[in-house]
Design an enzyme around this catalytic site. Structure first.
Site, PDB file in Angstrom:
ATOM      1  CE  LYS A 156      -4.315  -1.629   2.079  1.00  0.00           C
ATOM      2  NZ  LYS A 156      -5.325  -1.357   3.128  1.00  0.00           N
TER       3      LYS A 156
ATOM      4  CG  ASP B 128      -8.546   1.397   3.654  1.00  0.00           C
ATOM      5  OD1 ASP B 128      -9.280   0.520   3.154  1.00  0.00           O
ATOM      6  OD2 ASP B 128      -7.312   1.273   3.765  1.00  0.00           O
TER       7      ASP B 128
END
Length: 285
Positions: A71, A108
């Site tokens: 990520k 997210d």
């Protein structure tokens, strides 16, 4: 699921990748909406990440999700990074544009807020202080989302105060809306006084891990309690909160809702999160 030579392709890149539930999630939506396409898991070691991402366009992929441990590294490999990804300092969704360039974002925070809004329709980030437990990547996404949504104060508690202070300083430099106050671990219970939201972003309470040590005596009875852990769905923290009458929201919805923007970008349909999807991702169908 239908797949022809014209099918749309997407997937998830990680190392390892067997733990990811994204293939079940997106596979359920592909079948539900009868989309000509596929979503595949791709195990890519760190040293091959750049080659893998640059190969997406050549292979006809519309994009991909990015999971651990890629990520952060993906941030430097995309051609354009949007503000949420820049402030969260991680990319979890990549869209391949028509010219082959890579656009990176992080969904997210979107998934976190959408989960709370779906699980507790009357909840609002602006209703009062939020207490966030943990100072890792998930905490970063949660804090950014809460600040953007208008939380008046965010109280950050972590076992290692220095890590919490580092995160607060980095996010403060990112010009978030609400103030971040670092709380000593010894004072974590007192920090709940007057709070409107408590969020556990650590792995404590997950299957195989000890329960989060967080006395709830000072937490107002109407405060919302959320645990981003979803295995088990009801963690010890949520069980205690529910028993004392607090509204609670489990962590599975965050996973489900964060997938919506990517799916829509890759496959052209805005998907719905419902009980059937939850069951499919949990292995019930």
């Amino acid at each position: 699921m239908t797949l022809t030579a014209k099918g749309r392709l997407a997937g998830v890149i990680g190392w390892p990748i067997g733990h990811s539930r994204s293939p079940q999630l997106h596979g359920h939506w592909l079948a539900r909406y009868a989309i000509d396409g596929a979503y595949v898991p791709m195990a890519v070691p760190p040293e091959r990440l750049e080659a893998a991402l640059r190969g997406l366009a050549a292979l006809g992929f519309r994009g991909c999700n990015v999971t651990v441990p890629h990520k952060e590294a993906a941030m430097a490999l995309v051609d354009e990074l949007d503000p949420p990804a820049r402030r969260i300092a991680a990319v979890n969704t990549i869209v391949v544009r028509e010219d082959g360039s890579l656009f990176g974002t992080n969904t997210d925070g979107f998934g976190f807020l959408a989960n709370l809004q779906a699980g507790a329709p009357g909840w609002s980030a602006g209703s009062g202080p939020a207490v966030v437990v943990g100072a890792g990547g998930a905490a970063r996404a949660v804090i950014v989302a809460l600040a953007d949504a208008g939380a008046p104060e965010i109280r950050l508690a972590n076992r290692t105060r220095a890590r919490a202070e580092k995160l607060a300083a980095e996010l403060g430099a990112a010009e978030l809306g609400g103030p971040i106050t670092v709380v000593d671990w010894a004072d974590r219970a007192a920090a709940l006084d007057g709070a409107a939201l408590l969020v556990n972003t650590t792995t404590e309470g997950m299957v195989g891990r000890p329960a989060l040590d967080m006395p709830l005596d000072a937490l107002p009875a109407d405060a919302l309690v959320n645990d981003i852990v979803y295995a088990p769905l009801e963690t010890p923290l949520l069980a205690v909160a529910r028993a004392r009458g607090n509204p609670v929201v489990d962590g599975l919805g965050m996973l489900l809702h964060q997938a919506r923007p990517g799916f829509e970008a890759w496959f052209g349909v805005a998907p719905t999160v419902d009980a059937a999807l939850r069951s499919a991702v949990l292995g019930g169908g």
